[in-house]
Design a protein around this motif. Structure first.
Motif, PDB file in Angstrom:
ATOM      1  N   THR A  66       1.807  -0.234  -6.855  1.00 43.20           N
ATOM      2  CA  THR A  66       0.392  -0.134  -6.491  1.00 43.20           C
ATOM      3  C   THR A  66      -0.399   0.882  -7.318  1.00 43.20           C
TER       4      THR A  66
ATOM      5  N   ALA B  57       0.833  -1.204   0.000  1.00 41.58           N
ATOM      6  CA  ALA B  57       0.000   0.000   0.000  1.00 41.58           C
ATOM      7  C   ALA B  57       0.866   1.250   0.000  1.00 41.58           C
TER       8      ALA B  57
ATOM      9  N   GLU C  61      -3.867  -0.075  -2.825  1.00 45.39           N
ATOM     10  CA  GLU C  61      -3.475  -1.377  -2.284  1.00 45.39           C
ATOM     11  C   GLU C  61      -3.455  -2.430  -3.388  1.00 45.39           C
TER      12      GLU C  61
END
Length: 310
Positions: free
Chosen positions: A224, A200, A218
């Motif tokens: 990400t 994340a 996430e």
């Protein structure tokens, strides 16, 4: 019914919105609707369609303006291209600013943000925490650095966005070949826990010195970015996150920006990772109750009416 203050703010203003090749995307359509709701007229075009022209009194030819200049310009995209093409398009933005036209974001800010080495330098110069990073030219210089620090290292393209082209070098001999990165190596410590299963980071959307919205991104992969498969998630923004994001935008002179923050897995400290001078917000829109296009349009027109110039 009398016009509201919001409508009056843009009444009579002629704006140019620079978009990607092939026409406006979802973001551009959102912006056009938001500007028009304020009473402004919006001409949508691309930077590649513009021209320098000495026959024009302004010296510029912006489609839809018949040799005149817009009241202001909003840059949604400069589009991909070769060195000469990008230099030309940025030159148009420089020329608009030098002609007294307010440009969001202007060429100086775009240049600072697109070049990751300059952005990282400016963050550090402003006293902001950043991951340990070294940028060098030449494969041997990159290898010399890689053999002297802990691995893995993240190798990023100097110019790039949306997580494209990012690689992880597990060992020094995994440093990519020169032609892969233009023989310039942006080498950054890997800021993920080795045993992580879910990765994340944080995206904060800044406009005119204020926070519009924020989200976590996430995913099961360490990159990400939403375009790389990361999923937007709601986020409760802390004061530390807000302060870092605002300071990062200020460090590069951004009128609006998407600021990426990451947490040091060893100590939990927040760091400024990257900044985007033409950020998308479709993913953020899905997890926020803020109408980002409307807020951007209001901030842009407020700056125009108040004569703000960086």
């Amino acid at each position: 019914m009398p016009a509201s203050n919001e409508q009056v703010k843009g009444t009579g203003k002629r704006l140019v919105l620079f978009v990607e090749d092939g026409g406006g995307d979802w973001h551009a359509r959102q912006l056009v609707a938001a500007f028009e709701a304020h009473g402004a007229e919006v001409i949508t075009t691309t930077l590649k369609a513009c021209a320098f022209d000495t026959r024009s009194a302004s010296g510029l030819d912006i489609p839809g303006f018949d040799g005149a200049l817009p009241d202001a310009a909003f840059v949604r995209a400069i589009s991909t291209g070769g060195l000469e093409q990008i230099t030309f398009r940025l030159g148009i933005l420089h020329a608009l600013r030098e002609s007294g036209v307010m440009v969001w974001n202007d060429a100086r800010t775009i240049e600072r943000c697109v070049d990751k080495s300059t952005a990282t330098f400016l963050f550090q110069k402003a006293g902001l925490p950043v991951p340990p990073t070294r940028v060098v030219e030449g494969h041997q210089s990159a290898l010399a650095h890689a053999t002297g620090v802990a691995q893995p290292l993240v190798v990023k393209p100097m110019f790039g966005s949306q997580g494209n082209g990012i690689m992880r070098a597990e060992t020094a001999n995994k440093i990519p070949t020169p032609e892969t990165v233009g023989d310039v190596y942006y080498l950054q410590n890997y800021m993920r826990a080795e045993d992580a299963k879910i990765f994340a980071d944080i995206r904060v959307f800044v406009s005119r010195g204020r926070i519009l919205a924020a989200m976590a991104r996430e995913g099961a992969h360490w990159v990400t970015n939403v375009h790389q498969g990361g999923k937007p998630a709601p986020l409760s923004l802390t004061s530390e996150m807000a302060e870092l994001a605002l300071a990062a935008a200020d460090a590069v002179g951004a009128d609006y920006a998407g600021v990426d923050l990451i947490q040091d897995p060893a100590h939990g400290d927040l760091m400024v990772l990257e900044i985007n001078s033409n950020p998308a917000w479709k993913g953020l829109f899905s997890v926020s109750d803020v109408d980002i296009a409307a807020a951007l349009a209001a901030d842009f027109l407020t700056s125009l009416c108040e004569g703000d110039r960086r």
